[in-house]
Write an enzyme that holds these catalytic residues in place. Sequence first.
Site, PDB file in Angstrom:
ATOM      1  N   HIS A  38       0.824  -1.211   0.000  1.00  0.00           N
ATOM      2  CA  HIS A  38       0.000   0.000   0.000  1.00  0.00           C
ATOM      3  C   HIS A  38       0.856   1.260   0.000  1.00  0.00           C
ATOM      4  O   HIS A  38       1.994   1.255   0.473  1.00  0.00           O
ATOM      5  CB  HIS A  38      -0.897   0.024   1.242  1.00  0.00           C
ATOM      6  CG  HIS A  38      -2.149  -0.772   1.099  1.00  0.00           C
ATOM      7  ND1 HIS A  38      -3.378  -0.287   1.446  1.00  0.00           N
ATOM      8  CD2 HIS A  38      -2.360  -2.021   0.616  1.00  0.00           C
ATOM      9  CE1 HIS A  38      -4.308  -1.204   1.203  1.00  0.00           C
ATOM     10  NE2 HIS A  38      -3.702  -2.265   0.701  1.00  0.00           N
ATOM     11  N   GLU A 107      -6.401  -0.817  -5.975  1.00  0.00           N
ATOM     12  CA  GLU A 107      -7.395   0.075  -5.382  1.00  0.00           C
ATOM     13  C   GLU A 107      -6.979   1.525  -5.648  1.00  0.00           C
ATOM     14  O   GLU A 107      -5.796   1.861  -5.621  1.00  0.00           O
ATOM     15  CB  GLU A 107      -7.514  -0.129  -3.860  1.00  0.00           C
ATOM     16  CG  GLU A 107      -7.965  -1.511  -3.440  1.00  0.00           C
ATOM     17  CD  GLU A 107      -6.779  -2.386  -3.055  1.00  0.00           C
ATOM     18  OE1 GLU A 107      -5.671  -1.855  -2.828  1.00  0.00           O
ATOM     19  OE2 GLU A 107      -6.966  -3.611  -3.006  1.00  0.00           O
TER      20      GLU A 107
END
Length: 321
Positions: A38, A107
């Site tokens: 991330h 994402e």
Amino acid sequence: MVRIGYTMMTEQAGPRELVGHLVGAEQAGFDFSVISDHSFPWLEAQGHAPYAWSVLGAAAQATSRIPLMTYVTCPTFRYHPAVIAQKAATMQLLSEGRFRLGLGSGENLNEHIVGAGWPAAHVRLDMLEEAVDIIRALLAGGHVSHHGTHFDVDNARLWDLPDDPPPIGIAVSGDRSCEIAGRCGDLLIATEPKEELLTAFDAHGGTGKPRGGQLPVSYDPDRDAAVARAHEQFRWALGGWKVNAELPGPASFDQASAHTRPEDVAEAIPCGDDLDAFADAVSPYVEAGFDEVALVQIGGDRQDSFLAWSETKLLPALREL
């Protein structure tokens, strides 16, 4: 017997802490490990986002047995697929064959930082499939040039290649991703124990290939504290991946989960230290046909106690499933 894994959750701990936790997970007897990749945490309360690939390199040197895996890396926006292929080859060498490359369509939370926009899901999946083809070609050796719909590669080559390329896992959430996983992947990755995902995976070539799931848990002898921590840091997970893939930052996830109650989280995530509750949460994956489940212990400062409890109580109980 289902294999139980440990998740290095980069959103909730710094890089040195993550490596230390993994050393503890190896000592506790976890069967494998995975790491999130991330650039942002889901919620500001989690508070971290170190570079997963640097953590993996350190982890490969700090451990000797436990397998490593990205869970998952998006090879289409922040990283070009040719760069991912080099990372994966290097990790397979550093870990002496313990690495698996988990890939997904990403994402918005993480990929927006390069300013390339966020296309529709079907476009992202087309990009993922093209990226996997490039990565496999490079891992096979030789010079690779590619001029496709989404990516260009100009005379690339990996100069340090492992004898055996790392297996490639593909994250799935619907029919199209299951098609890609079955045809292009070596294993399936899912965050929900849906048997229909495995059926679709098998229909497109996945029969006989491993399938892995992931499950958040919140261990604490004080169940109220476990529920409170899960609500503070993991309430975003109840939104589902169709929503979670689209939101651009922690503030959006905070707003989207503003009306999620602690009791809602406690219903979805096993909290406390009741072994039966944890086993009941893993059981749907086993019953659906998953081979392995990676656990996410919520709370970066609650890993040591979770690992000690896992070694003596949780792992023996789950291996009886």
